[in-house]
Design an enzyme around this catalytic site. Structure first.
Site, PDB file in Angstrom:
ATOM      1  CG  ASP A  36     -19.386  36.007   4.085  1.00  0.00           C
ATOM      2  OD1 ASP A  36     -18.814  35.016   3.584  1.00  0.00           O
ATOM      3  OD2 ASP A  36     -20.545  36.331   3.803  1.00  0.00           O
ATOM      4  CB  SER A 140     -36.095  29.548   4.129  1.00  0.00           C
ATOM      5  OG  SER A 140     -36.563  29.160   2.848  1.00  0.00           O
ATOM      6  CE1 TYR A 153     -31.346  27.494   2.632  1.00  0.00           C
ATOM      7  CE2 TYR A 153     -33.637  27.157   1.984  1.00  0.00           C
ATOM      8  CZ  TYR A 153     -32.590  28.007   2.302  1.00  0.00           C
ATOM      9  OH  TYR A 153     -32.781  29.371   2.280  1.00  0.00           O
ATOM     10  CE  LYS A 157     -31.975  29.207   5.657  1.00  0.00           C
ATOM     11  NZ  LYS A 157     -31.288  30.391   6.194  1.00  0.00           N
ATOM     12  CB  VAL A 186     -33.911  36.512  -2.128  1.00  0.00           C
ATOM     13  CG1 VAL A 186     -33.308  37.917  -2.117  1.00  0.00           C
ATOM     14  CG2 VAL A 186     -35.003  36.391  -1.072  1.00  0.00           C
ATOM     15  CB  THR A 188     -28.974  36.215  -3.048  1.00  0.00           C
ATOM     16  OG1 THR A 188     -29.421  34.869  -2.819  1.00  0.00           O
ATOM     17  CG2 THR A 188     -29.968  37.186  -2.435  1.00  0.00           C
TER      18      THR A 188
END
Length: 248
Positions: A36, A140, A153, A157, A186, A188
């Protein structure tokens, strides 16, 4: 203990699905290399893994940078001698009106999500061929259904999904399995930090929203652990949709 004596790389391991996956894999016996850009988050993840008494490695890495990816793979193989599973979970999410989306912001999302996944796969594949290993990519529901104001995005994906299928066929006779997961919402940091454009029409978002609330990262991590394990030995070139029935 499906991952005893297995070496696994998890990108995006500083938080969210990446952290949950690193924890799940370590709990099943894996030595996990955590990648990361967030050094502080990586340190917290590695501390969580310590309880399982398996060796964990923390590597700061921008997966959109070719040299950084090559160095990370070299470090992992140098430390552990092999690589069994690659989990490409790192990603970024932003929301823009498509007519106002700058090329810079478009390019950054594509660079991290799609190009980063490709760079990690490309660098890891020689090692995975040697171990007849597996790749788990994070796509996704944005690749499958309508997610307004998320063109970059969704494109990234969708590209990951196509990349997954292409690699799966290319490497099927060499024993490398490649699959993808398509989560819906999700809980997150990537979703918590999302800011939609002002005055959006929320009716257009209905299909993208889960019927029973957002998933926990651990619920997606369980699918990661399954797809990377021998329990999924006959599964390759496909995706598992985990969205609480949103696209059903």
């Amino acid at each position: 203990m499906r991952y005893t004596d297995k070496i696994v790389i998890v990108t995006g391991a500083a938080s969210g699905i990446g952290r949950a996956s690193a924890v799940r894999l370590a709990s099943e016996g894996a030595c996990v290399a955590c990648l990361d850009q967030d050094v502080a988050g990586l340190e917290q993840t590695v501390q969580l893994l310590a309880r399982y008494e398996r060796e964990a490695l923390s590597i700061q890495c921008d997966i959109s940078q070719e040299s950084a990816v090559a160095a990370a793979i070299e470090q992992v193989v140098g430390r552990f001698g092999k690589l069994d599973v690659l989990c490409n979970i790192a990603g970024i999410l932003r929301s823009d009106r498509s007519a106002e989306l700058s090329l810079e912001n478009w390019s950054r999302v594509i660079a991290v999500n799609l190009t980063g996944t490709f760079l990690m796969c490309r660098a890891a594949l020689p090692q995975l061929v040697a171990t007849r290993g597996a790749i788990v990519n994070m796509s996704s529901t944005a690749a499958l259904g309508s997610h307004p104001w998320m063109a970059a995005y969704a494109a990234s994906k969708g590209g990951i999904l196509s990349l997954t299928r292409a690699l799966a066929v290319e490497y099927v006779k060499q024993g490398v399995r490649v699959n993808a997961i398509c989560p819906g919402g999700v809980a997150t940091p990537i979703h918590g930090g999302l800011r939609l454009p002002s005055d959006v029409d929320f009716d257009l978002l209905k299909r993208a929203l889960p019927h029973n609330g957002f998933a926990k990262p651990e619920e997606i991590a369980a699918i990661v652990a399954f797809l990377g394990s021998a329990d999924a030995s006959y599964i390759t070139g496909t995706e598992i949709r985990a969205d609480g029935g949103a696209l059903s």
